[in-house]
Design a protein around this motif. Sequence first.
Motif, PDB file in Angstrom:
ATOM      1  N   LEU A   8       0.941  -0.972   0.071  1.00  0.00           N
ATOM      2  CA  LEU A   8       0.021   0.150   0.157  1.00  0.00           C
ATOM      3  C   LEU A   8       1.006   1.333  -0.049  1.00  0.00           C
ATOM      4  O   LEU A   8       0.298   2.268  -0.262  1.00  0.00           O
ATOM      5  CB  LEU A   8      -1.037  -0.090   1.072  1.00  0.00           C
ATOM      6  CG  LEU A   8      -1.909  -1.058   1.169  1.00  0.00           C
ATOM      7  CD1 LEU A   8      -2.835  -1.137   2.505  1.00  0.00           C
ATOM      8  CD2 LEU A   8      -2.952  -1.086  -0.058  1.00  0.00           C
ATOM      9  N   ALA A   9       2.041   1.115   0.285  1.00  0.00           N
ATOM     10  CA  ALA A   9       2.801   2.403   0.414  1.00  0.00           C
ATOM     11  C   ALA A   9       2.845   3.171  -0.930  1.00  0.00           C
ATOM     12  O   ALA A   9       3.078   4.436  -0.875  1.00  0.00           O
ATOM     13  CB  ALA A   9       4.365   2.010   0.759  1.00  0.00           C
ATOM     14  N   GLY A  10       2.770   2.494  -2.205  1.00  0.00           N
ATOM     15  CA  GLY A  10       2.907   3.210  -3.359  1.00  0.00           C
ATOM     16  C   GLY A  10       1.650   4.073  -3.475  1.00  0.00           C
ATOM     17  O   GLY A  10       2.125   5.232  -4.112  1.00  0.00           O
ATOM     18  N   ILE A  11       0.621   3.790  -3.064  1.00  0.00           N
ATOM     19  CA  ILE A  11      -0.455   4.677  -3.169  1.00  0.00           C
ATOM     20  C   ILE A  11      -0.710   5.557  -2.187  1.00  0.00           C
ATOM     21  O   ILE A  11      -1.103   6.845  -2.283  1.00  0.00           O
ATOM     22  CB  ILE A  11      -1.842   4.014  -3.484  1.00  0.00           C
ATOM     23  CG1 ILE A  11      -2.215   2.951  -2.113  1.00  0.00           C
ATOM     24  CG2 ILE A  11      -1.820   2.890  -4.768  1.00  0.00           C
ATOM     25  CD1 ILE A  11      -3.545   2.370  -2.325  1.00  0.00           C
ATOM     26  N   ALA A  12       0.045   5.436  -0.902  1.00  0.00           N
ATOM     27  CA  ALA A  12       0.067   6.471  -0.008  1.00  0.00           C
ATOM     28  C   ALA A  12       0.898   7.700  -0.280  1.00  0.00           C
ATOM     29  O   ALA A  12       0.688   8.747   0.262  1.00  0.00           O
ATOM     30  CB  ALA A  12       0.525   5.459   1.321  1.00  0.00           C
ATOM     31  N   THR A  17      -5.360   7.839  -1.928  1.00  0.00           N
ATOM     32  CA  THR A  17      -5.740   6.923  -1.054  1.00  0.00           C
ATOM     33  C   THR A  17      -7.215   6.729  -0.922  1.00  0.00           C
ATOM     34  O   THR A  17      -7.916   6.846  -0.031  1.00  0.00           O
ATOM     35  CB  THR A  17      -5.434   7.094   0.573  1.00  0.00           C
ATOM     36  OG1 THR A  17      -5.890   8.446   0.661  1.00  0.00           O
ATOM     37  CG2 THR A  17      -3.787   7.140   0.581  1.00  0.00           C
ATOM     38  N   THR A  18      -7.735   6.341  -2.222  1.00  0.00           N
ATOM     39  CA  THR A  18      -9.097   6.062  -2.451  1.00  0.00           C
ATOM     40  C   THR A  18      -9.537   4.546  -1.851  1.00  0.00           C
ATOM     41  O   THR A  18      -8.651   3.929  -1.935  1.00  0.00           O
ATOM     42  CB  THR A  18      -9.791   6.325  -3.776  1.00  0.00           C
ATOM     43  OG1 THR A  18      -9.229   5.518  -4.756  1.00  0.00           O
ATOM     44  CG2 THR A  18      -9.635   7.873  -4.202  1.00  0.00           C
ATOM     45  N   GLU A  19     -10.809   4.393  -1.726  1.00  0.00           N
ATOM     46  CA  GLU A  19     -11.235   2.981  -1.218  1.00  0.00           C
ATOM     47  C   GLU A  19     -11.111   1.961  -2.485  1.00  0.00           C
ATOM     48  O   GLU A  19     -10.588   0.947  -2.196  1.00  0.00           O
ATOM     49  CB  GLU A  19     -12.674   3.074  -0.713  1.00  0.00           C
ATOM     50  CG  GLU A  19     -12.911   3.667   0.477  1.00  0.00           C
ATOM     51  CD  GLU A  19     -14.381   3.738   0.952  1.00  0.00           C
ATOM     52  OE1 GLU A  19     -14.671   2.547   1.260  1.00  0.00           O
ATOM     53  OE2 GLU A  19     -14.871   4.736   1.292  1.00  0.00           O
ATOM     54  N   PRO A  20     -11.662   2.606  -3.712  1.00  0.00           N
ATOM     55  CA  PRO A  20     -11.281   1.579  -4.845  1.00  0.00           C
ATOM     56  C   PRO A  20      -9.748   1.347  -5.045  1.00  0.00           C
ATOM     57  O   PRO A  20      -9.418   0.263  -5.194  1.00  0.00           O
ATOM     58  CB  PRO A  20     -11.610   2.473  -6.059  1.00  0.00           C
ATOM     59  CG  PRO A  20     -12.974   3.067  -5.685  1.00  0.00           C
ATOM     60  CD  PRO A  20     -12.240   3.761  -4.198  1.00  0.00           C
ATOM     61  N   THR A  38     -13.294  -1.525   3.315  1.00  0.00           N
ATOM     62  CA  THR A  38     -12.713  -0.401   3.237  1.00  0.00           C
ATOM     63  C   THR A  38     -13.470   0.480   3.830  1.00  0.00           C
ATOM     64  O   THR A  38     -14.577   0.364   3.761  1.00  0.00           O
ATOM     65  CB  THR A  38     -12.335  -0.037   2.007  1.00  0.00           C
ATOM     66  OG1 THR A  38     -13.314   0.230   1.062  1.00  0.00           O
ATOM     67  CG2 THR A  38     -11.044  -0.776   1.264  1.00  0.00           C
ATOM     68  N   GLY A  39     -12.976   1.898   4.403  1.00  0.00           N
ATOM     69  CA  GLY A  39     -13.997   2.987   4.644  1.00  0.00           C
ATOM     70  C   GLY A  39     -13.238   3.962   4.567  1.00  0.00           C
ATOM     71  O   GLY A  39     -12.024   4.093   4.309  1.00  0.00           O
ATOM     72  N   ALA A  60      -4.853   1.713   7.863  1.00  0.00           N
ATOM     73  CA  ALA A  60      -5.210   2.964   7.381  1.00  0.00           C
ATOM     74  C   ALA A  60      -4.180   3.543   6.541  1.00  0.00           C
ATOM     75  O   ALA A  60      -2.718   3.415   6.963  1.00  0.00           O
ATOM     76  CB  ALA A  60      -5.649   4.121   8.479  1.00  0.00           C
ATOM     77  N   LEU A  61      -4.489   4.384   5.626  1.00  0.00           N
ATOM     78  CA  LEU A  61      -3.527   5.254   4.858  1.00  0.00           C
ATOM     79  C   LEU A  61      -3.897   6.517   5.168  1.00  0.00           C
ATOM     80  O   LEU A  61      -5.305   7.067   5.218  1.00  0.00           O
ATOM     81  CB  LEU A  61      -3.685   4.931   3.434  1.00  0.00           C
ATOM     82  CG  LEU A  61      -2.940   3.780   2.864  1.00  0.00           C
ATOM     83  CD1 LEU A  61      -3.850   2.576   3.359  1.00  0.00           C
ATOM     84  CD2 LEU A  61      -2.672   3.810   1.568  1.00  0.00           C
TER      85      LEU A  61
END
Length: 90
Positions: A8-12, A17-20, A38-39, A60-61
């Motif tokens: 997940l680090a790449g999108i953070a 950081t969207t749910e999709p 997700t939320g 979480a992100l």
Amino acid sequence: MEKVKAGLAGIAEGRKTTEPRIRAALTGLGYSSGAITTGTFGPHRTTFLLDLGTICVEGALDGMVNGLVTAEAHGRYLEGTGCVKPVGGH
């Protein structure tokens, strides 16, 4: 947990950081889409929960702290709520 954090680090880092996007990243790591919840928490924090049977991974992100990914493993709750924390604690 390290696999999840690294995945997940790449999108953070880019505040994407969207749910999709989180769901897509976690399924890309091999987790079943049915195991992923997700939320959002506020305008900049996206949360996730992986139900892996006897183990739950929750994290979480944070879009305000660029690149921050948290992930914590815990067991299922005895109150029968599975990986979801019971209302009012336990």
